[in-house]
Write a protein that holds these residues in place. Structure first.
Motif, mmCIF file in Angstrom:
data_model
loop_
_atom_site.group_PDB
_atom_site.id
_atom_site.type_symbol
_atom_site.label_atom_id
_atom_site.label_comp_id
_atom_site.label_asym_id
_atom_site.label_seq_id
_atom_site.Cartn_x
_atom_site.Cartn_y
_atom_site.Cartn_z
ATOM 1 N N GLN A 114 71.477 -14.461 35.941
ATOM 2 C CA GLN A 114 71.201 -14.718 37.354
ATOM 3 C C GLN A 114 70.943 -16.212 37.514
ATOM 4 O OE1 GLN A 114 68.561 -11.785 38.866
ATOM 5 N NE2 GLN A 114 68.206 -12.817 40.784
ATOM 6 N N PHE B 209 65.019 -16.219 47.398
ATOM 7 C CA PHE B 209 65.931 -15.258 48.023
ATOM 8 C C PHE B 209 65.639 -15.262 49.515
ATOM 9 C CE2 PHE B 209 65.024 -13.643 43.718
ATOM 10 C CZ PHE B 209 66.309 -13.719 43.176
ATOM 11 N N VAL C 295 60.276 -16.741 45.002
ATOM 12 C CA VAL C 295 59.761 -15.941 43.882
ATOM 13 C C VAL C 295 59.171 -16.838 42.800
ATOM 14 C CG1 VAL C 295 60.377 -14.266 42.089
ATOM 15 C CG2 VAL C 295 61.333 -14.033 44.384
ATOM 16 N N GLN D 228 64.930 -2.968 31.432
ATOM 17 C CA GLN D 228 64.032 -2.034 32.106
ATOM 18 C C GLN D 228 64.788 -0.715 32.278
ATOM 19 O OE1 GLN D 228 62.483 -3.863 35.686
ATOM 20 N NE2 GLN D 228 60.677 -2.556 35.733
ATOM 21 N N HIS E 197 53.515 -3.692 31.888
ATOM 22 C CA HIS E 197 52.356 -3.387 32.741
ATOM 23 C C HIS E 197 51.277 -2.728 31.892
ATOM 24 C CE1 HIS E 197 53.744 -4.388 36.714
ATOM 25 N NE2 HIS E 197 54.870 -3.730 36.525
ATOM 26 N N GLY F 54 52.333 -8.770 39.214
ATOM 27 C CA GLY F 54 52.499 -7.654 40.137
ATOM 28 C C GLY F 54 53.960 -7.264 40.280
ATOM 29 N N SER F 55 54.186 -6.080 40.812
ATOM 30 C CA SER F 55 55.551 -5.650 41.078
ATOM 31 C C SER F 55 56.157 -6.624 42.093
ATOM 32 C CB SER F 55 55.514 -4.230 41.637
ATOM 33 O OG SER F 55 56.734 -3.608 41.414
ATOM 34 N N GLY F 56 57.321 -7.159 41.766
ATOM 35 C CA GLY F 56 57.962 -8.119 42.663
ATOM 36 C C GLY F 56 57.545 -9.559 42.428
ATOM 37 N N SER F 57 56.716 -9.821 41.410
ATOM 38 C CA SER F 57 56.261 -11.190 41.144
ATOM 39 C C SER F 57 57.338 -12.021 40.445
ATOM 40 C CB SER F 57 54.979 -11.171 40.298
ATOM 41 O OG SER F 57 55.233 -10.564 39.049
ATOM 42 N N GLY F 58 58.407 -11.363 39.992
ATOM 43 C CA GLY F 58 59.531 -12.115 39.435
ATOM 44 C C GLY F 58 59.666 -12.061 37.932
ATOM 45 N N LYS F 59 59.132 -11.044 37.306
ATOM 46 C CA LYS F 59 59.229 -10.926 35.840
ATOM 47 C C LYS F 59 60.676 -10.699 35.410
ATOM 48 C CE LYS F 59 56.373 -7.404 35.863
ATOM 49 N NZ LYS F 59 56.133 -7.326 37.326
ATOM 50 N N SER F 60 61.320 -9.731 36.050
ATOM 51 C CA SER F 60 62.700 -9.434 35.665
ATOM 52 C C SER F 60 63.636 -10.583 36.037
ATOM 53 C CB SER F 60 63.178 -8.127 36.321
ATOM 54 O OG SER F 60 62.433 -7.031 35.825
ATOM 55 N N VAL F 61 63.383 -11.206 37.177
ATOM 56 C CA VAL F 61 64.229 -12.349 37.568
ATOM 57 C C VAL F 61 64.068 -13.498 36.568
ATOM 58 C CG1 VAL F 61 64.606 -14.125 39.341
ATOM 59 C CG2 VAL F 61 64.279 -11.735 40.020
ATOM 60 N N GLN G 240 62.078 -15.716 50.802
ATOM 61 C CA GLN G 240 61.147 -15.326 49.742
ATOM 62 C C GLN G 240 61.241 -16.284 48.550
ATOM 63 O OE1 GLN G 240 62.107 -11.593 47.959
ATOM 64 N NE2 GLN G 240 60.101 -11.358 46.989
HETATM 65 N N1 ATP Z 1 69.520 -10.620 43.599
HETATM 66 C C1 ATP Z 1 68.456 -10.584 44.413
HETATM 67 N N2 ATP Z 1 68.592 -10.746 45.739
HETATM 68 C C2 ATP Z 1 67.534 -10.711 46.558
HETATM 69 N N3 ATP Z 1 66.264 -10.542 46.157
HETATM 70 C C3 ATP Z 1 66.064 -10.359 44.848
HETATM 71 C C4 ATP Z 1 67.134 -10.372 43.903
HETATM 72 N N4 ATP Z 1 66.633 -10.177 42.663
HETATM 73 C C5 ATP Z 1 65.303 -10.036 42.819
HETATM 74 N N5 ATP Z 1 64.959 -10.158 44.121
HETATM 75 C C6 ATP Z 1 63.586 -10.088 44.652
HETATM 76 O O1 ATP Z 1 62.777 -10.923 43.867
HETATM 77 C C7 ATP Z 1 61.482 -10.352 43.691
HETATM 78 C C8 ATP Z 1 61.145 -10.288 42.211
HETATM 79 O O2 ATP Z 1 61.926 -9.253 41.594
HETATM 80 P P1 ATP Z 1 61.721 -8.808 40.081
HETATM 81 O O3 ATP Z 1 62.708 -7.721 39.855
HETATM 82 O O4 ATP Z 1 61.778 -9.990 39.209
HETATM 83 O O5 ATP Z 1 60.240 -8.220 40.115
HETATM 84 P P2 ATP Z 1 59.383 -7.707 38.879
HETATM 85 O O6 ATP Z 1 58.236 -8.641 38.711
HETATM 86 O O7 ATP Z 1 60.269 -7.489 37.723
HETATM 87 O O8 ATP Z 1 58.832 -6.315 39.457
HETATM 88 P P3 ATP Z 1 58.639 -4.873 38.730
HETATM 89 O O9 ATP Z 1 57.318 -4.945 38.039
HETATM 90 O O10 ATP Z 1 58.616 -3.926 39.877
HETATM 91 O O11 ATP Z 1 59.807 -4.643 37.801
HETATM 92 C C9 ATP Z 1 61.534 -8.994 44.373
HETATM 93 O O12 ATP Z 1 60.903 -9.084 45.619
HETATM 94 C C10 ATP Z 1 62.999 -8.713 44.521
HETATM 95 O O13 ATP Z 1 63.247 -7.930 45.658
#
Ligand code: ATP
Ligand code: MG
Length: 254
Positions: free
Chosen positions: A54, A14, A19, A84, A196, A38-45, A17
């Motif tokens: 996506q 992104f 991921v 989530q 978590h 960690g939060s933001g490590s990309g689990k949901s992505v 960044q």
């Molecule tokens: N559509 C998008 N556009 C820009 N950045 C994105 C997009 N989707 C995710 N990100 C970024 O990618 C990174 C990973 O996001 P993700 O939601 O996968 O984190 P996570 O590991 O699930 O965190 P959490 O534990 O907080 O749920 C984050 O920094 C987020 O801001």
């Protein structure tokens, strides 16, 4: 055994960044795979990439042998998802929420649809007295169960759970873990669970995947605990995690 999901060289970027940096992993048939990071490590992505929601920057993902394409629907009947936060529709009753995927993906008669949804509610430990309530009238734990019932509505082969025990008190979380284990053992399910909750990892999961530095470290809980990686050491080294390791010795399913 075989794999139900394969991810190869997944890249998600992104802007500046990065991921996921050529991440590869498999989910094995019938396992419960925990995913941490960690939060933001990309689990949901990662989960959204697998679900075809996506489009990744690059990489290949197959689910049940079928390559995920981002311009047309994937094998969505084969999986159920607990997003989530639960993501129930607040304007629909519990019954209507659980019936929705059945209505969207099948031409089942209303009566059958109704009965199937009731069955799923019972399977997740809910009483049918909640069927006509709205999500806002339920406790957090009950809402999670309704979301789970909805995820199971189409009798999926793979269940995706994003933070299923987040926001639950420890007793409710432990009950929810037991429910996931029960459903896994009785429904022939493969489960990928983002969490978590270290207690859940020890109590429920067969293997654990840790998202670090854009890549992944994956293995049994013991292998993960033996990792030399600094982030993994500090994550599992914190007192709460140590306690979980100690108390979950009996139920750990590795
Ligand atoms: N559509 C998008 N556009 C820009 N950045 C994105 C997009 N989707 C995710 N990100 C970024 O990618 C990174 C990973 O996001 P993700 O939601 O996968 O984190 P996570 O590991 O699930 O965190 P959490 O534990 O907080 O749920 C984050 O920094 C987020 O801001
Ligand atoms: Mg997330």
């Amino acid at each position: 055994m075989g794999n139900v999901i394969t991810v190869r060289n997944l890249v998600n970027r992104f802007g500046d960044q990065l991921v996921h940096d050529r991440l590869s992993m498999d989910v094995r048939r019938d396992e419960i795979l925990g995913v941490v990071g960690g939060s933001g490590s990309g689990k949901s992505v990662l989960m959204r990439s697998i679900l075809g929601l996506q489009r990744p920057t690059s990489g290949t993902i197959t689910v049940l042998g079928q390559k995920i394409r981002y311009h047309k629907p994937g094998p969505s009947r084969c999986w159920g998802v607990l997003f989530q936060g639960g993501a129930l529709l607040s304007g629909l009753t519990v019954q209507e929420n659980v019936e929705l995927p059945i209505a969207l993906h099948s031409d089942m008669p209303v009566e059958t649809r109704h009965e199937l949804a009731s069955l799923k509610l019972l399977m997740t430990g809910l009483s049918l007295s909640v069927a006509d309530k709205y999500p806002s009238e339920l406790s957090g734990g009950m809402r999670k169960r309704v979301s789970l019932a909805r995820a199971l509505a189409l009798e999926p082969r793979i269940l995706f759970l994003d933070e299923p025990t987040a926001g639950l008190d420890p007793i409710a979380a432990t009950e929810f873990d037991a429910l996931i284990t029960y459903l896994h053992d009785n429904l022939d399910l493969t489960i990928m669970m983002i969490t978590h909750d270290v207690d859940s990892l020890f109590g429920v999961c067969n293997r654990v995947a840790v998202l670090v530095d854009g890549g992944i470290v994956i293995g049994s809980m013991d292998e993960i605990l033996d990792s030399d990686h600094a982030w993994i050491k500090s994550y599992f080294g914190v007192p709460r995690a140590k306690r979980a390791r100690h108390t979950a010795g009996v139920s750990y399913r590795g």
